[in-house]
Design a protein around this motif. Structure first.
Motif, PDB file in Angstrom:
ATOM      1  N   ASP A  68       0.741  -1.109  -0.117  1.00 57.51           N
ATOM      2  CA  ASP A  68       0.035   0.068   0.083  1.00 57.51           C
ATOM      3  C   ASP A  68       0.689   1.246   0.205  1.00 57.51           C
ATOM      4  N   LYS A  69       2.170   1.210   0.438  1.00 59.82           N
ATOM      5  CA  LYS A  69       3.075   2.283   0.214  1.00 59.82           C
ATOM      6  C   LYS A  69       3.908   2.327  -0.890  1.00 59.82           C
ATOM      7  N   ILE A  70       3.768   1.240  -1.550  1.00 56.12           N
ATOM      8  CA  ILE A  70       4.698   1.097  -2.782  1.00 56.12           C
ATOM      9  C   ILE A  70       3.806   1.568  -4.068  1.00 56.12           C
ATOM     10  N   LEU A  71       2.782   1.094  -4.237  1.00 56.88           N
ATOM     11  CA  LEU A  71       1.669   1.297  -5.372  1.00 56.88           C
ATOM     12  C   LEU A  71       1.348   2.618  -5.728  1.00 56.88           C
ATOM     13  N   THR A  72       1.089   3.047  -6.771  1.00 57.02           N
ATOM     14  CA  THR A  72       0.382   4.350  -6.696  1.00 57.02           C
ATOM     15  C   THR A  72      -1.106   4.379  -6.928  1.00 57.02           C
ATOM     16  N   TYR A  73      -1.711   4.907  -6.522  1.00 64.63           N
ATOM     17  CA  TYR A  73      -3.159   4.701  -6.480  1.00 64.63           C
ATOM     18  C   TYR A  73      -4.021   5.647  -5.905  1.00 64.63           C
ATOM     19  N   SER A  74      -5.441   6.153  -6.237  1.00 64.00           N
ATOM     20  CA  SER A  74      -6.206   6.900  -5.873  1.00 64.00           C
ATOM     21  C   SER A  74      -6.859   6.344  -4.571  1.00 64.00           C
ATOM     22  N   MET A  75      -7.052   7.124  -3.454  1.00 65.14           N
ATOM     23  CA  MET A  75      -8.083   6.876  -2.430  1.00 65.14           C
ATOM     24  C   MET A  75      -9.349   7.590  -2.437  1.00 65.14           C
ATOM     25  N   GLY A  76      -9.475   8.211  -3.431  1.00 64.74           N
ATOM     26  CA  GLY A  76     -10.630   9.149  -3.725  1.00 64.74           C
ATOM     27  C   GLY A  76     -11.493   9.787  -2.542  1.00 64.74           C
ATOM     28  N   ASP A  77     -12.677   9.552  -2.060  1.00 63.96           N
ATOM     29  CA  ASP A  77     -13.150  10.094  -0.932  1.00 63.96           C
ATOM     30  C   ASP A  77     -12.724   9.594   0.166  1.00 63.96           C
ATOM     31  N   TYR A  78     -12.008   8.440   0.215  1.00 62.01           N
ATOM     32  CA  TYR A  78     -11.404   7.925   1.471  1.00 62.01           C
ATOM     33  C   TYR A  78     -10.095   8.514   1.978  1.00 62.01           C
ATOM     34  N   GLU A  79      -9.531   9.402   1.062  1.00 57.80           N
ATOM     35  CA  GLU A  79      -8.288  10.181   1.405  1.00 57.80           C
ATOM     36  C   GLU A  79      -8.123  10.905   2.560  1.00 57.80           C
ATOM     37  N   GLN A  80      -9.390  11.506   2.820  1.00 54.31           N
ATOM     38  CA  GLN A  80      -9.456  12.452   3.998  1.00 54.31           C
ATOM     39  C   GLN A  80     -10.011  11.909   5.261  1.00 54.31           C
ATOM     40  N   ILE A  81     -10.470  10.733   5.114  1.00 50.38           N
ATOM     41  CA  ILE A  81     -11.244  10.072   6.248  1.00 50.38           C
ATOM     42  C   ILE A  81     -10.257   9.659   7.415  1.00 50.38           C
ATOM     43  N   GLU A  82     -10.357  10.090   8.535  1.00 51.02           N
ATOM     44  CA  GLU A  82      -9.591   9.825   9.844  1.00 51.02           C
ATOM     45  C   GLU A  82      -9.439   8.492  10.233  1.00 51.02           C
ATOM     46  N   LEU A  83      -8.899   7.496   9.195  1.00 52.59           N
ATOM     47  CA  LEU A  83      -8.746   6.248   9.791  1.00 52.59           C
ATOM     48  C   LEU A  83      -7.410   5.662   9.276  1.00 52.59           C
ATOM     49  N   ASP A  84      -6.777   4.608   9.710  1.00 50.95           N
ATOM     50  CA  ASP A  84      -5.634   4.135   9.255  1.00 50.95           C
ATOM     51  C   ASP A  84      -5.848   3.371   7.774  1.00 50.95           C
ATOM     52  N   ASN A  85      -4.836   2.985   7.155  1.00 52.18           N
ATOM     53  CA  ASN A  85      -5.107   2.516   5.813  1.00 52.18           C
ATOM     54  C   ASN A  85      -5.792   1.112   5.863  1.00 52.18           C
ATOM     55  N   VAL A  86      -5.598   0.107   6.839  1.00 51.74           N
ATOM     56  CA  VAL A  86      -6.397  -0.943   7.133  1.00 51.74           C
ATOM     57  C   VAL A  86      -8.073  -0.477   7.117  1.00 51.74           C
ATOM     58  N   GLN A  87      -8.250   0.389   8.157  1.00 49.68           N
ATOM     59  CA  GLN A  87      -9.521   0.503   7.981  1.00 49.68           C
ATOM     60  C   GLN A  87     -10.106   1.243   7.030  1.00 49.68           C
ATOM     61  N   LYS A  88      -9.451   1.941   6.350  1.00 48.21           N
ATOM     62  CA  LYS A  88      -9.910   2.407   4.993  1.00 48.21           C
ATOM     63  C   LYS A  88     -10.300   1.484   4.169  1.00 48.21           C
ATOM     64  N   ARG A  89      -9.396   0.531   3.974  1.00 43.87           N
ATOM     65  CA  ARG A  89      -9.885  -0.809   3.126  1.00 43.87           C
ATOM     66  C   ARG A  89     -11.049  -1.353   3.468  1.00 43.87           C
ATOM     67  N   VAL A  90     -11.215  -1.499   4.734  1.00 41.53           N
ATOM     68  CA  VAL A  90     -12.383  -2.339   5.234  1.00 41.53           C
ATOM     69  C   VAL A  90     -13.730  -1.452   4.762  1.00 41.53           C
ATOM     70  N   LYS A  91     -13.453  -0.149   5.077  1.00 40.14           N
ATOM     71  CA  LYS A  91     -14.590   0.827   4.942  1.00 40.14           C
ATOM     72  C   LYS A  91     -14.995   0.639   3.428  1.00 40.14           C
ATOM     73  N   ALA A  92     -13.937   0.852   2.290  1.00 38.00           N
ATOM     74  CA  ALA A  92     -14.029   0.778   1.221  1.00 38.00           C
ATOM     75  C   ALA A  92     -14.772  -0.518   0.426  1.00 38.00           C
ATOM     76  N   VAL A  93     -14.393  -1.782   0.876  1.00 40.46           N
ATOM     77  CA  VAL A  93     -15.031  -2.917   0.644  1.00 40.46           C
ATOM     78  C   VAL A  93     -16.268  -2.995   1.213  1.00 40.46           C
ATOM     79  N   THR A  94     -16.655  -2.682   2.617  1.00 44.64           N
ATOM     80  CA  THR A  94     -17.720  -2.746   3.031  1.00 44.64           C
ATOM     81  C   THR A  94     -18.830  -1.765   2.334  1.00 44.64           C
ATOM     82  N   ASP A  95     -18.407  -0.874   1.931  1.00 44.52           N
ATOM     83  CA  ASP A  95     -19.408   0.454   1.509  1.00 44.52           C
ATOM     84  C   ASP A  95     -19.742   0.115   0.065  1.00 44.52           C
TER      85      ASP A  95
END
Length: 393
Positions: free
Chosen positions: A216-243
Motif C-alpha cells: 500500500d505504500k509502494i503502489l500508486t493509486y487513488s484513495m478517492g473520497d477515503y483520502e481525508q477520512i481519519e482512519l488508518d489504511n487498514v480501516q480505510k480498506r475495510v470501509k471501502a469494501v464494506t461500502d
C-alpha cells in the motif's frame, strides 16, 4: 374561467388519488410534477420490482455447483443439467463476469459493456429459460475487483507500479476498491444479469489484492473520497469494501434479486483481514447470503489441524463453530452458504493431500449439516463433479 380552474383541480385530484403501479419512472415523474404524495391522497403503492418474465422458486435449501461461461455455453451444460436432475442439487452459479473481467456473453450493441463481451454463452435468455423449466435456481457470479480487462482500459482505476499496471504472480491485475466508478461499473453489469432473469447476484473478489498491506505504500493509486477520512489504511480498506457491498445491495433492490458475497473463510476467525479489506461481520450485515470459501486444502494449520486437506469433516466442523458464533452476534444474519471442495489439491505435495471423491465431499456436507448449515456450493474449476454424492445427509 372558474369552470376551467375547477376542471384542472379535479384532474389533479384524480392523478393523485389513483395508485401508481408499473415503473419506477412513473412514480418519480408523478412526485416531481405534483410534489410528494400526501396523507390526504396517499394510496398503497406497489414497490417497483423489475419483471424479467421468468419465475423461479427459492429451493428448500440451495445446493449448487459452479459453472464457467464455457461450460454454460457448451456441451458440458447438458451434462451438468443431468447431474442436477439425477441428484439433490438444485442450483447453478454461472460466470457472467469472469476472473479476467470479460463478460461471458455478448450484450446488445447499445450496452456500454459490448466490447468486453465474449461469445461463450450465445443466448443467455434461452439458457435461463431452460433453468426455469427445470427449476434450477440461477445465480450470476460477477468477479468484481480482480479485473485485468478494466485495469488495461483504465489504469487510473487500478494500481500502478513504475508507470505500469501492477500484476500479481499469476499475471492478474486488480482495479481499485476506493474508486466509485469501479463500483458503478460492476453494479451495472449486475443489473443486466438481474434483467436477464438471474435470481441472485454473487459478487466474488470483493477485496484488495492479497498481501496488499505490503504494497500500500509502494503502489500508486487513488484513495478517492477515503483520502481525508481519519482512519488508518487498514480501516480505510475495510470501509471501502464494506461500502461497495452496501451500495450494490441498495442499487439492486428494484430488481428483486438476492445479493451474496464470496469471502475468504479465514476472515471469520479474525476481526478483519488487514490487507484485503474483508471484515466478515461488516460484509454480512449488507448481504442476503454469505459464502465463505472453506476448501480444506486452502487452510494451513488452523484449528490445530496440521494437514486440513486430510480431515475435511473436522476442518469444516471447526470452521462452522466459528462462523455460527460470529453470525449469532448480528441482528439480522444472512443465510450461510459456504463453498466446499470437490477437487484434488495435488499441489500440496505428497502426504499433505488426498484424492477428493464421494466420501470427502459428503464429509464436508455432513459437517455443515451437523452445525445447522443447510446450504452449500461446490467448487471445481473445470466443472467436473464427483458422481453419486449424497447431497442431503
Amino acid at each position: 374561467m372558474k369552470r376551467l380552474t375547477f376542471f384542472l383541480v379535479i384532474v389533479l385530484i384524480l392523478s393523485l388519488s389513483t395508485p401508481v403501479f408499473g415503473t419506477q419512472t412513473n412514480l418519480i415523474h408523478t412526485e416531481r410534477k405534483h410534489g410528494p404524495l400526501t396523507k390526504q391522497w396517499e394510496q398503497p403503492l406497489k414497490r417497483f420490482v423489475y419483471d424479467s418474465g421468468l419465475t423461479f422458486q427459492y429451493p428448500d435449501a440451495v445446493r449448487g455447483i459452479y459453472v464457467t461461461g464455457h461450460s454454460a455455453g457448451g456441451n458440458r451444460f447438458q451434462e451438468l443439467i443431468q447431474l442436477i436432475e439425477s441428484s439433490d442439487l438444485n442450483a447453478m452459479v454461472i460466470d457472467i463476469k469472469d476472473d479476467w473481467g470479460n463478460l461471458t456473453y455478448v450484450p446488445s450493441e447499445n450496452s456500454p459493456f459490448y466490447d468486453i463481451g465474449q461469445n461463450y454463452i450465445k443466448d443467455p435468455k434461452a439458457l435461463l429459460k431452460t433453468l426455469e423449466e427445470k427449476q434450477i435456481y440461477p445465480i450470476a457470479r460477477i468477479v468484481v475487483f480482480k479485473d485485468s480487462v478494466l485495469s488495461r482500459k483504465k489504469p487510473e482505476w487500478s494500481f500502478v507500479n513504475q508507470n505500469q499496471v501492477w500484476k500479481n504472480g499469476r499475471g492478474e491485475s486488480f482495479v481499485n476498491p476506493f474508486v466509485k466508478d469501479v463500483w458503478n461499473y460492476n453494479v451495472q453489469i449486475a443489473i443486466e444479469a438481474a434483467k436477464m432473469g438471474f435470481q441472485e447476484i454473487q459478487f466474488d473478489y470483493v477485496r484488495f489484492p492479497e498481501g496488499f498491506e505490503k504494497r500500500d505504500k509502494i503502489l500508486t493509486y487513488s484513495m478517492g473520497d477515503y483520502e481525508q477520512i481519519e482512519l488508518d489504511n487498514v480501516q480505510k480498506r475495510v470501509k471501502a469494501v464494506t461500502d461497495f457491498v452496501a451500495y450494490a445491495k441498495k442499487q439492486l433492490e428494484p430488481y428483486g434479486v438476492k445479493v451474496s458475497v464470496d469471502i475468504f473463510g479465514y476472515t471469520a476467525t479474525l476481526p478483519e483481514a488487514p490487507g484485503i479489506g474483508q471484515n466478515f461481520s461488516k460484509i454480512s450485515e449488507h448481504v442476503d447470503v454469505i459464502s465463505s470459501m472453506i476448501y480444506p486444502s486452502h487452510w494451513t494449520s488452523y484449528f490445530g489441524i496440521s494437514k486440513p486437506d486430510l480431515e475435511p469433516y473436522r476442518l469444516v466442523s471447526e470452521y462452522a463453530k466459528v462462523e455460527n458464533e460470529k453470525l449469532s452476534q448480528l441482528e439480522s444474519p444472512p443465510i450461510s452458504r459456504p463453498w466446499i471442495q470437490d477437487f484434488t489439491a495435488s499441489w500440496l505435495g505428497k502426504g499433505n493431500y488426498q484424492v477428493y471423491g464421494k466420501e470427502e465431499v459428503e464429509a464436508q456436507i455432513r459437517a455443515l449439516h451437523d452445525h445447522g448449515i443447510q446450504e452449500f456450493l461446490i467448487w471445481n474449476a473445470g466443472n467436473h463433479y464427483t458422481p453419486g454424492v449424497d447431497y442431503t445427509p
